[in-house]
Design a protein around this motif. Structure first.
Motif, PDB file in Angstrom:
ATOM      1  N   VAL A 184       0.861  -1.187   0.000  1.00  0.00           N
ATOM      2  CA  VAL A 184       0.000   0.000   0.000  1.00  0.00           C
ATOM      3  C   VAL A 184       0.893   1.231   0.000  1.00  0.00           C
ATOM      4  N   GLY A 185       0.795   2.053  -1.059  1.00  0.00           N
ATOM      5  CA  GLY A 185       1.645   3.239  -1.094  1.00  0.00           C
ATOM      6  C   GLY A 185       1.449   4.080  -2.333  1.00  0.00           C
ATOM      7  N   GLY A 186       1.901   5.323  -2.260  1.00  0.00           N
ATOM      8  CA  GLY A 186       1.831   6.260  -3.366  1.00  0.00           C
ATOM      9  C   GLY A 186       1.900   7.688  -2.834  1.00  0.00           C
ATOM     10  N   PRO A 187       1.973   8.682  -3.691  1.00  0.00           N
ATOM     11  CA  PRO A 187       1.981   8.619  -5.152  1.00  0.00           C
ATOM     12  C   PRO A 187       3.241   7.949  -5.698  1.00  0.00           C
ATOM     13  N   GLU A 206      12.225 -14.080  -4.397  1.00  0.00           N
ATOM     14  CA  GLU A 206      13.061 -15.202  -3.950  1.00  0.00           C
ATOM     15  C   GLU A 206      12.236 -16.345  -3.380  1.00  0.00           C
ATOM     16  N   HIS A 207      10.924 -16.175  -3.294  1.00  0.00           N
ATOM     17  CA  HIS A 207      10.051 -17.193  -2.713  1.00  0.00           C
ATOM     18  C   HIS A 207       8.941 -17.529  -3.714  1.00  0.00           C
ATOM     19  N   PRO A 208       9.046 -18.643  -4.416  1.00  0.00           N
ATOM     20  CA  PRO A 208       8.108 -18.984  -5.502  1.00  0.00           C
ATOM     21  C   PRO A 208       6.646 -19.018  -5.080  1.00  0.00           C
ATOM     22  N   LEU A 209       6.365 -19.317  -3.817  1.00  0.00           N
ATOM     23  CA  LEU A 209       4.976 -19.419  -3.375  1.00  0.00           C
ATOM     24  C   LEU A 209       4.382 -18.070  -2.968  1.00  0.00           C
ATOM     25  N   ALA A 210       5.233 -17.050  -2.884  1.00  0.00           N
ATOM     26  CA  ALA A 210       4.769 -15.735  -2.435  1.00  0.00           C
ATOM     27  C   ALA A 210       4.474 -14.830  -3.624  1.00  0.00           C
ATOM     28  N   SER A 211       3.566 -13.883  -3.420  1.00  0.00           N
ATOM     29  CA  SER A 211       3.226 -12.910  -4.457  1.00  0.00           C
ATOM     30  C   SER A 211       3.000 -11.554  -3.812  1.00  0.00           C
ATOM     31  N   ILE A 212       3.064 -10.510  -4.650  1.00  0.00           N
ATOM     32  CA  ILE A 212       2.840  -9.160  -4.141  1.00  0.00           C
ATOM     33  C   ILE A 212       2.046  -8.363  -5.169  1.00  0.00           C
ATOM     34  N   ASP A 213       1.042  -7.641  -4.715  1.00  0.00           N
ATOM     35  CA  ASP A 213       0.311  -6.735  -5.595  1.00  0.00           C
ATOM     36  C   ASP A 213       0.280  -5.358  -4.951  1.00  0.00           C
ATOM     37  N   VAL A 214      -0.044  -4.352  -5.736  1.00  0.00           N
ATOM     38  CA  VAL A 214       0.071  -2.960  -5.290  1.00  0.00           C
ATOM     39  C   VAL A 214      -1.307  -2.319  -5.179  1.00  0.00           C
ATOM     40  N   VAL A 215      -1.537  -1.666  -4.055  1.00  0.00           N
ATOM     41  CA  VAL A 215      -2.728  -0.832  -3.861  1.00  0.00           C
ATOM     42  C   VAL A 215      -2.238   0.610  -3.823  1.00  0.00           C
ATOM     43  N   ASP A 216      -2.472   1.339  -4.912  1.00  0.00           N
ATOM     44  CA  ASP A 216      -1.972   2.711  -5.016  1.00  0.00           C
ATOM     45  C   ASP A 216      -2.756   3.651  -4.103  1.00  0.00           C
ATOM     46  N   THR A 217      -2.053   4.639  -3.568  1.00  0.00           N
ATOM     47  CA  THR A 217      -2.696   5.701  -2.789  1.00  0.00           C
ATOM     48  C   THR A 217      -2.285   7.044  -3.373  1.00  0.00           C
ATOM     49  N   ALA A 247       3.689   1.723   2.879  1.00  0.00           N
ATOM     50  CA  ALA A 247       4.893   2.496   2.575  1.00  0.00           C
ATOM     51  C   ALA A 247       5.315   3.426   3.697  1.00  0.00           C
ATOM     52  N   ASN A 248       4.410   3.758   4.609  1.00  0.00           N
ATOM     53  CA  ASN A 248       4.813   4.442   5.842  1.00  0.00           C
ATOM     54  C   ASN A 248       3.819   4.120   6.950  1.00  0.00           C
ATOM     55  N   ASP A 249       4.145   4.555   8.158  1.00  0.00           N
ATOM     56  CA  ASP A 249       3.322   4.192   9.312  1.00  0.00           C
ATOM     57  C   ASP A 249       1.953   4.867   9.290  1.00  0.00           C
ATOM     58  N   LEU A 250       1.862   6.073   8.734  1.00  0.00           N
ATOM     59  CA  LEU A 250       0.555   6.739   8.671  1.00  0.00           C
ATOM     60  C   LEU A 250      -0.413   5.926   7.819  1.00  0.00           C
ATOM     61  N   LEU A 251       0.059   5.425   6.688  1.00  0.00           N
ATOM     62  CA  LEU A 251      -0.770   4.552   5.869  1.00  0.00           C
ATOM     63  C   LEU A 251      -1.157   3.297   6.642  1.00  0.00           C
TER      64      LEU A 251
END
Length: 336
Positions: A184-187, A206-217, A247-251
Motif C-alpha cells: 500500500v503506497g503512493g503517489p 526469492e520465494h516462488p509461493l509468495a506474491s505481491i500486488d500494489v494498492v496505489d494511494t 509504505a509508511n506508518d501513517l498509511l
C-alpha cells in the motif's frame, strides 16, 4: 507609530550612526561609557535592530531552508528537530517549508529561500528537480538532498537505504508464513515509495509461493491508508492478502483503522501488517505496529552538518553521500 531607526538612537545618544553600529556589532571598539549610554538609549526608545537586513548586506542570512514532503508526518517532524539541533550549534535557524506533495509549492519555497539568501537548502524533493537545484547551487546556495539521492550523485545527500528497508519488511512477512502480500503506497512519483516497493518485490521474488500486488494511494496519510484498507476489504474473501506492507506508518495506521471498523478481520490473525518509519504512533496503535525504523533525527542532524561542510568548501567540495541502514522492529501487528 514609526519604527525607531539607528539615526534616532544616534541623535538621542549624541553620537554618530557609526558609533551606534559599533556598539551593536563591535562593542570592543567603543569606550565602556559610550556603550552604556547607547545601550540605555536603545532600551528607552525600544529600538529593535533589523538583523535580516544586516545579514543580507553581509551576503547570506543566518538561516537554512528545509523543504519536506509532509510536515504532518512525524518522520519529517523528527527530522526537522534533528536539523534544528545541529543548526543551533552554529547559531543558525531553520526555516521550514511543507510542500504537501505539491510540485508548485515545492518550487515556490525554493524561490522564496533563494530570495531570502539562506545559508543553504535541505530538501526532500518530490521528483527529479536536479536542473532547478543545479541552478540554485550555481547562484551560490549550497543544497543537500534529505531522505533522497540522485542517480548520478550530483548532489550531496543523506538518506536511508529504502530498497533494503523494503526487503526487510517483505522478508519478515514471508518469514512468518504470509504469501499473499499487498503493498500500500503512493503517489508513485515519490522516490521513497518506488524504492520500498522495489525492495519488497526483490524479497518476494526469492520465494516462488509468495506474491505481491500494489494498492496505489494518492497520499502517504492516515486517510489514504483507510481508503486503501477499504479497497482491500471490498475484495472477495479469496482475493484478499494475508499480509500488508504499507509504505509508511501513517498509511499502516489508516489500514488498521479500516480493518478494525470491519470487525471480523483481525490483525495479525487474518492479515499481518507492517509499516515504515517507526514513528511514535506506531508503538501506541491499538494493535502496536511492526515497522521499519529510520533514524529520522540523525538524518536531519547529519544533513545540516554536511550542508555546512559544503558551504565552507565551496566549488572544491566533493559531494558526500551518507546512507543509513534501516532496522526491522517487530510488534504485535505481525504476531510478536
Amino acid at each position: 507609530m514609526a519604527s525607531i531607526s539607528v539615526n534616532d538612537v544616534a541623535a538621542a545618544a549624541g553620537v554618530s550612526v557609526g558609533t551606534v553600529s559599533n556598539v551593536l556589532n563591535r562593542p570592543d571598539k567603543v569606550s565602556p561609557g559610550t556603550v552604556a549610554r547607547v545601550r540605555a538609549v536603545i532600551s528607552d526608545l525600544g529600538f529593535v535592530r533589523n538583523d535580516a537586513a544586516r545579514q543580507l548586506r553581509a551576503g547570506r542570512s543566518r538561516s537554512l531552508g528545509l523543504v519536506v514532503l509532509d510536515v504532518a508526518n512525524p518522520f519529517f517532524t523528527d527530522l526537522a528537530r534533528g536539523a534544528e539541533a545541529r543548526a543551533s550549534e552554529e547559531g543558525l535557524s531553520v526555516l521550514l517549508g511543507n510542500t504537501d506533495d505539491n510540485c508548485a509549492r515545492e518550487a515556490a519555497y525554493l524561490d522564496l529561500f533563494e530570495e531570502q539568501r539562506v545559508h543553504g537548502v535541505l530538501i526532500s524533493p518530490l521528483g527529479d528537480i536536479s536542473e532547478r537545484l543545479t541552478l540554485l547551487r550555481s547562484r551560490g546556495t549550497p543544497t543537500v538532498l534529505v531522505d533522497r539521492q540522485t542517480e548520478d550523485h550530483s548532489f550531496s545527500s543523506v538518506a536511508v537505504d529504502d530498497v533494503a528497508g523494503g526487503r526487510l519488511a517483505a522478508q519478515h512477512l514471508v518469514d512468518i508464513g504470509r504469501t499473499r502480500i499487498a503493498f500500500v503506497g503512493g503517489p508513485s512519483n515519490i522516490r521513497q515509495v518506488i524504492d520500498r516497493l522495489q525492495g519488497a518485490r526483490e524479497a518476494v521474488a526469492e520465494h516462488p509461493l509468495a506474491s505481491i500486488d500494489v494498492v496505489d494511494t494518492d497520499a502517504l496519510s492516515v486517510l489514504a491508508g483507510r481508503a486503501a484498507g477499504q479497497q482491500i476489504l471490498d475484495r472477495a474473501p479469496g482475493e484478499r492478502p494475508d499480509a500488508i506492507f504499507a509504505a509508511n506508518d501513517l498509511l499502516a495506521i489508516g489500514v488498521l483503522q479500516a480493518l478494525n471498523m470491519r470487525g471480523d478481520l483481525l490483525v495479525p490473525r487474518d492479515i499481518a501488517l507492517i509499516g515504515y518509519d517507526d514513528i511514535a504512533f506506531a508503538a501506541a496503535a491499538v494493535v502496536p505496529l511492526s515497522s521499519i525504523r529510520q533514524p529520522s533525527a540523525l538524518i536531519g542532524y547529519t544533513a545540516v552538518d554536511l550542508l555546512l561542510r559544503e558551504a565552507e568548501g565551496g566549488d572544491a567540495f566533493e559531494h558526500e553521500h551518507i546512507v543509513f541502514q534501516p532496522e526491522l522492529v517487530v510488534r504485535e501487528s505481525t504476531g510478536a
